[in-house]
Every structure is written in C-alpha cells, then in structure tokens.
Write an enzyme that holds these catalytic residues in place. Structure first.
Site, PDB file in Angstrom:
ATOM      1  N   SER A 261      15.999 -33.586  33.873  1.00 15.49           N
ATOM      2  CA  SER A 261      15.963 -32.782  32.656  1.00 15.49           C
ATOM      3  C   SER A 261      16.608 -31.444  32.901  1.00 15.49           C
ATOM      4  CB  SER A 261      14.516 -32.538  32.180  1.00 15.49           C
ATOM      5  OG  SER A 261      13.712 -33.671  32.303  1.00 15.49           O
ATOM      6  N   ASP A 333       6.405 -33.678  45.509  1.00 15.32           N
ATOM      7  CA  ASP A 333       6.061 -34.799  46.386  1.00 15.32           C
ATOM      8  C   ASP A 333       4.577 -35.093  46.209  1.00 15.32           C
ATOM      9  OD1 ASP A 333       5.856 -36.758  48.249  1.00 15.32           O
ATOM     10  OD2 ASP A 333       6.431 -35.533  49.966  1.00 15.32           O
ATOM     11  N   ASP A 336       2.384 -40.497  48.773  1.00 13.90           N
ATOM     12  CA  ASP A 336       2.625 -40.866  50.169  1.00 13.90           C
ATOM     13  C   ASP A 336       2.424 -42.366  50.343  1.00 13.90           C
ATOM     14  OD1 ASP A 336       3.362 -38.434  51.181  1.00 13.90           O
ATOM     15  OD2 ASP A 336       1.445 -37.978  52.114  1.00 13.90           O
ATOM     16  N   ASP A 521       3.447 -26.385  51.957  1.00 12.25           N
ATOM     17  CA  ASP A 521       3.562 -25.646  50.697  1.00 12.25           C
ATOM     18  C   ASP A 521       4.970 -25.723  50.126  1.00 12.25           C
ATOM     19  OD1 ASP A 521       0.879 -24.738  50.995  1.00 12.25           O
ATOM     20  OD2 ASP A 521       1.564 -23.182  52.379  1.00 12.25           O
TER      21      ASP A 521
END
Length: 820
Positions: A261, A333, A336, A521
C-alpha cells in the site's frame, strides 16, 4: 438439391432460435438475482425506518435513527451487491470450499482447518465491547434479512453463481465477520513464505551469496545468521515443481503478492490550504469483483465514508467530518515457524523445554464434492498449530522426525481488532485515533491519520515479545523446544512506533523500512519496498507545499526508480557501441532497443515499448544470473529483485560472482550476461508481439487481470465475468501494478491498488475516492465494472457527506421499515 437446401436452412434457423431462446432464458434466470434499489421492504431487526440512497456510482448512503439500524442496512447492502463474494470468503476461512469445488480446493481447506481461524474468531466475539458487539449483531441481522428476501421473493438464489454451485446458506453470524478479518491477516502475511524461502535458499548458497539474492533493506546491518542446517540439523536441498497458484488461495503463498500500500499525509505547514491532506491506496490481489466496497454511514457520531470489505461492518480506510485514516501493510514480523521434534517412541508427543508432552488434538471432517469425506486430525503445540508438509512448502524444510508449527499474532482468541476499528470510525482527532489503535491485534498495519491540524503515523497491531537470544532472529524456522526461540507474549502497546507531527510536516509509508533498531525491537527484517520510497521522497520534497492535486499526481505516478537505477548499471558498456548492424539481425534489434532505453525516463507508461523491453530484460537477466546456482529453486524467484541486480553489477562483497556460469568452461562477465539476456528478452517479446519495436505496448502485456476467482477460467463465461484492461505502472512504481511472474503471461498485472482516496480537510467534501472494479458483484449489473474504467484512467469520484448530493442523482432509494 433445393429440398436439401430448404431443410438445411430450416435446421439452421431452428438452431439459431433454440440458441437465442436458451441464451435469453439463461439471461433471465441470472438477472433475477439483481437487486431492485428502488422500493420499500418490511424487515425484522430494525427499530425505525432506514434509507439506503444509492448515488450515481451506486455508493450507498445509509441514514437511520440508531447506529444499530445503520449497521443493519450496511449488512443488507453488502449482501445485495456482494453476496457470493461474502459467502466465498466465509467458506474459505471455515475450510469448506471443497463442499462446492471438490478435491481441487482440499489444500486450502486443510490449511484453514489447521489454522483454525474460524474457531478463534468465534471465541473473539465475546472480546468485543458493547458497541462493537451490537454492530456485529445488527450487521448480521441485515445480511440475513436480505437472505430472507431472496428466498421470499424468488430472487434467483441471490447470485448467478448459485445456479452453478447450489449451496445451503446458513444465517450470517458475528463470528463470520471476525473470521473474514483474520482471513485478511493471512492475505496480507508475507513472513511465513519468506521464512520458508530463506531456509530453502540457505541450503543451496553460502551466507555471503544468500545476502545477495535475499538482500536486506538498506540501513543498519545485522549480524550474520547461522545457516539453516546449523539450526535444525543435517538437511539436504529438496525441490518440488511449483504448482499453479489457485486464485482462491490467500496470496498464493507468495511474498511478492502479500499486502502492499501507499499512504501519506501533509500537515498545515506543507499544505497550500493551511489544513491537512491525506492519501491512501491499499494494494491487494486483483479480482472481480474487487475487495473494496464504497459506503457512507450516518452514525450518531456523524457521517463516515470510505472503503469497506463486504462481510465487515467497518470503514477500513476513509474519513469522517474531522478525521481521515489510511492503512498500509507494516510488514511487522508477527509470525515464527518452528520445527517440533516428535517423540520417536510415541508419535502423539512432541518435545518441550520440560520434556515430552502430548499434542492437543481434534478431529475435523472435510466434506468433499463427488468424493469421500476426509477426516483431518488437527494438532497444536505450545507454540501454535501444526501445519502440513504441503502448506507453504514446509515439507521441504522440515527435518526428519519433526513437524512444523507456527506462532502468529492473528491466532488470538481475544482479538479486539474490530472494536478498535469501530473506535477509529468515531474518533474526531488524531489523538483519539491513536487511542483507538491500542486495541488492534492483527493484521498489523501502519495507520496514517490526519485531522484538521495534526498528522500522524503509527504501527498498530500486536508485536511479539522475542528473546534477544532467538537463534534465527525470526528469519528462519527454529527448533520449538529451545526456550530462547519461544515468544514471551506480546510487547506493550506503548512500544509501537508513532510519528506525530514531524518537523518536516509530512509522514508517509510505501511498505518501506520505517526505523533502525536492534533485534528484537527491529519490527522486521522483511520489508515490502526498497524502491517506491525513493520516488515518494523525491515527489514530496520536490514541492514546498502540497495540494489535493499533487497528492493525486503522486498516487498515479508511474516512474520506476528501479529502472532509473538499473539501466545505467546493467547497460553501461552496451550503449552505442560497435558499428551499425544490418537490419533484421539480432544485433540491429539490440541496438534499436538500447537507443530507445537511452532516451527513456523510466516511466512505465502503458502506451510505450520501453517498459516492456526493460521488464523483459531484467527478468531474463535475473534468470541467467541465478539458474545455475539455484537450479529448480530459481522458479521461486519469479519477480525481479532490484537490490540483487544492483549488488551484482556494483560487485558488492564480490556479488559479481553470480555472472559466471559455473557449469561452463569460459568465465562469463557481467557484460556478457547483460548482452545475452537482452537478446533473450527481445527474442521472447518478438515471438509474442512481432519484431516491430515501435508497435510494442507495455499495456498489451501489463493488462490488469481482474478475474473472477471461480468462473474466470471457464470458456465463454470468462468473457462475461473477467475484467481486463491495459494499465501503466509496474512492480516498483507508486501506482503499483505487480506482475504475475508466471508463464505464459509473466507481465500480467495481478496486484494493484484496490482503493484510492485523497482527503482534503480544508474542504472535506472535495475529497475523492475510487475502487478497482465496481460496486456490484453481479456480472450483468451496469455497476459491475463501471468504476474500473475510471480507476484505469486515474480518475476519481466525489467523497462527500452532503446528503443532498447523494440524493440529487440517486440511482435508487431503498427504504427498510420495521415489520409490524
């Protein structure tokens, strides 16, 4: 002879009459399901009369005395226009497609059952607040009211597709809407296929070459990762033929086709009007009908207008009188993959940090049309559900004696994302909008906000709390029983990045890397864009102040920064070299192509041959560079990666080694590769479009493939249900049109803006929007594809909250009254 001719004539006339009558009957049957927008209907579930005013573009403007009545009418309107689409979305997430389509869709059903999204959505109904719960109930009642009208009024089963795929339709439930929201999260997910592809590729390549073909976004580097085999034990590369992507499969399991987008906003100091501007165009797979449906809701808190998703009672992107919001895929992310060791002594147990424990299991029966039902045993570990070896090619990276599971933020049974979206629609300021974001879970998005004085961008959604010692930093599948690889819940919402009223006066996102931070982070190592952001920065900084028109210009920009970067690199020793070759020779064709490219500014215009030459050249070049190193795995790299080619031709960390074909005796140079791949490209183009370069058009190859997911491949019917249009843009342009990468039409536009909106808060009713097809999902409706032509030409329709404008050119007014 005369008698024979007379009988042949009579037979021909009879056949024509039978054909005309048959076609007329089919047309009449199919048209029965088209809704009548003018009329008054008595329905159960509302407290007072509700009006649905359809403006000249078939956008419903809904007016009711209570919010519940308005959401009821939205459900009614969605079902009128997009019933088949809604039912297909519900069947998909429930894992019940095979009841209609047989064994073809079994892989999709198995995946959906294993993820168990519908059960999680059902559990999440109770997690919504009272307002959201009431909206879900009212919306469901509105959908069911239309289903009752279909049955009572003999309205052709509600959609023409129902005649071909008859099905019993169960009532719409609040959980259905929440499940579709989770399906959207899967559609937008890029992390799972990326982990699998990185693992497979790492088995073939040394770490330094892996960094070439799967490059990180520019910015602060990361420490070298261990090879995948070092994480999970000995494992040999294995290959499987790439199966054609089923149009019903969410994103096809391809990273290149995951969500994308653009969104940007200008504060008062950078706006010509002294107020704010906001532009948004979410990109999704092209289908007919499209994903978005335009609607205006007159709530007690005020009017809201924008893009909705049929099945969801919220405006996903749009504005009210005081606040506008846009969404872009964050590429967080949030997933996993784990290899879970199965107890060799007991296949019902798997290894955990505390030893062997039993899988949680449940049997699930999949009904299959024209075949026996299949009983699937669903299994879960502490990390998440166990997927099958065929899901996302997980079997190709699964160590022996293991199964593969996933942890994913969307696998929440307390998902309050819909409540957050409800709060956002009612927010009147940027700060209220930011407060609403605290309840977002999945899908994660970058939310861009603008009120009359302030702008902001915030990453919304749950961020996994990973251990700093995670073995692969979330980039590769890891062993599930190692404590350092497991999640420790989610991070506090206060840690989500927020950019509020920046000093430069503009915020924006093109799915690019938004910050540099050390793992865990870091937000993500995988980003959807490293190229469009360059063009966006140039256009934003090229003007001191912006207007609605300059934002529209940027939204429709078709200049490829990748082309401008790669062509001088790849062709640096080919331009205007050598004597003029004779006409009709490959050398002459190459010289003509290079002459055109030398004068080209990188604009991916549908009417020009240069974009086609460039795209075919880079595609052929990447194929030549990687095929000998990756073998069959090269098929998975079906989209050009500009950073890879740039690294090779700049010889970053020795990347020019890709130019040498290992299996051949000579040492090939990058110039050799560039020249030979251009010849390959010109030959392939010539075979399809002729040898006259001046007659080539990018748009002939880059058609927008807005195909019906079910009927789009059916002869004759495809002509009625598919929408094909010549389009500009490309993989790396702001007006993005991602190519399929698949033969026989690798340049087909299959992923582009499903919605475009530009909002001007100095004059909100001058705001504009458009969707990629039309409002109706009925192929015989004049509103099936009418907006698609405007979308192709870069035109928009007004986004006004003025009731008088909606009524002035209304194509129909539907009045719903309570049943006595």
């Amino acid at each position: 002879m005369v008698t024979l001719f007379r009988w042949l004539f009579r037979a021909t006339v009879a056949l024509v009459l039978v054909g005309v009558l048959g076609f007329g009957f089919i047309w009449w049957v199919a048209s029965r399901s088209m809704p009548d927008y003018d009329g008054t209907w008595a329905v159960q579930g509302i407290g007072a009369p509700v009006e649905i005013v359809r403006d000249h573009s078939d956008v419903p403007h809904i007016f009711g005395k209570t919010d519940a009545d308005v959401f009821f009418a939205l459900g009614y309107a969605h079902a009128q226009d997009r019933l088949w689409q809604m039912l297909m979305l519900r069947r998909t997430v429930q894992g019940r497609l095979s009841e209609l389509f047989g064994e073809r869709t079994l892989p999709i059903d198995r995946l959906m059952r294993r993820l168990d999204l519908y059960t999680l959505a059902t559990a999440s109904v109770d997690a919504q607040d009272d307002d959201a719960g009431a909206a879900l109930d009212a919306y469901s009642a509105g959908v069911n009211a239309w289903l009752q009208e279909v049955n009572a009024g003999a309205r052709g089963r509600g959609a023409p597709e129902m005649w071909l795929f008859p099905q019993a339709i169960s009532p719409w439930q609040p959980a259905d809407s929440l499940a579709i929201l989770k399906l959207m999260a899967l559609e937008l997910n890029a992390q799972l296929p990326a982990e699998v592809l990185r693992a497979r590729t790492s088995l073939d390549l040394p770490p330094e070459r892996l960094a070439d073909i799967l490059p990180d976004a520019p910015g602060q580097g990361v420490a070298a990762l261990p090879a995948y085999a070092e994480l999970v034990g000995p494992l040999q590369p294995s290959y499987a033929d790439a199966a054609p992507r089923d149009p019903l499969f969410p994103n096809g399991g391809e990273t290149a086709l995951a969500g994308a987008s653009n969104a940007w906003a200008s504060g008062p100091i950078r706006s010509a009007t002294g107020s704010t501007l906001l532009a948004n165009d979410p990109h999704l797979p092209l289908t007919a009908p499209g994903w978005f449906y335009l609607a205006r809701l007159e709530l007690q808190s005020g009017g809201v207008i924008g893009g909705t998703i049929p099945g969801l009672p919220v405006v996903i992107t749009g504005r009210n009188a005081d606040l506008g919001w846009g969404v872009t895929s964050s590429y967080l992310d949030d997933l996993d993959v784990y290899a879970e060791e199965v107890n060799p002594q007991n296949a019902d147990e798997y290894r955990t940090p505390d030893g062997w424990v039993p899988f949680r299991t449940r049997a699930s029966i999949i009904e299959v049309k024209d075949a026996p039902a299949e009983t699937l045993t669903l299994r879960w570990t502490d990390n998440g559900p166990v997927l099958g070896p065929e899901d996302f090619d997980l079997g190709l990276v699964r160590p022996p004696g293991h199964v593969m599971s996933v942890a994913w933020t969307a696998l929440s049974d307390h998902d309050t994302t819909l409540t957050a979206a409800m709060h956002l629609m009612r927010a009147r300021s940027v700060q209220e909008g930011l407060d609403a974001t605290k309840l977002f879970v999945a899908p994660s998005q970058n939310l861009t906000l603008a009120d009359r004085e302030h702008i902001a961008m915030a990453l919304v959604g749950a961020i996994p709390a990973r251990d700093p010692g995670h073995q692969s930093k979330g980039r590769l599948p890891t062993l599930g029983w190692h404590p350092e690889n497991r999640w420790h819940g989610v991070q506090p919402v206060s840690s989500n990045p927020v950019f509020l009223d920046p000093e430069g006066g503009i915020v924006g996102n093109t799915n690019n890397k938004i910050l540099d931070a050390p793992f865990p982070d870091h937000i993500s190592y995988l980003w959807g864009d490293t190229q469009r952001i360059q063009r966006w920065q140039f256009l934003m900084q090229g003007r001191e102040i912006h207007t609605r028109e300059s934002f529209i210009e940027a939204q429709l920009d078709t200049v490829s920064p990748a082309a401008r970067t790669l062509l001088p690199l790849v062709g640096r020793d080919l331009w205007f070299t050598g004597e003029a070759a004779p006409d009709g020779t490959p050398e002459r064709q190459r010289q003509r192509a290079l002459a055109l490219l030398a004068e080209w500014n990188g604009e991916m215009n549908e009417h020009m041959p240069e974009p086609l030459i460039y795209s075919a050249w880079m595609r052929a070049l990447q194929e030549r560079l990687i095929r000998d190193d990756l073998g069959p795995l090269a098929d998975r790299f079906d989209h050009v990666e500009p950073l890879f080619i740039e690294r090779v031709f700049k010889n970053v960390d020795g990347a020019s080694a890709w130019c040498d074909v290992k299996q051949s005796a000579p040492v090939e140079t990058c110039d050799d590769m560039a020249r030979e791949s251009l010849d390959d490209a010109l030959l392939l183009i010539g075979e399809r479009y002729g040898t006259a370069i001046e007659s080539w058009r990018w748009g002939d190859a880059h058609e927008a493939a807005q195909d019906h997911p079910v009927l789009g491949t059916t002869p004759l019917l495809a002509w009625f249900v598919n929408i094909r249009q010549s389009t500009s843009g490309g993989d790396q342009t702001l007006m993005r049109g991602v190519t399929s990468g698949q033969e026989p039409n690798p340049y087909l536009n299959v992923h582009a803006s499903a919605y475009r909106g530009v909002y001007d808060f100095a004059d909100p009713d001058s705001s504009v929007f458009i969707i990629a097809t039309g409002q109706s999902g009925h192929p015989l409706s004049p509103f099936y594809d009418d907006l698609g032509e405007l979308w192709r030409r870069g035109e928009y329709i007004p986004m006004s909250l003025d009731p008088a404008l909606a009524r002035a050119a209304a194509v129909g007014v539907t009045t719903l009254v309570p049943t006595p």
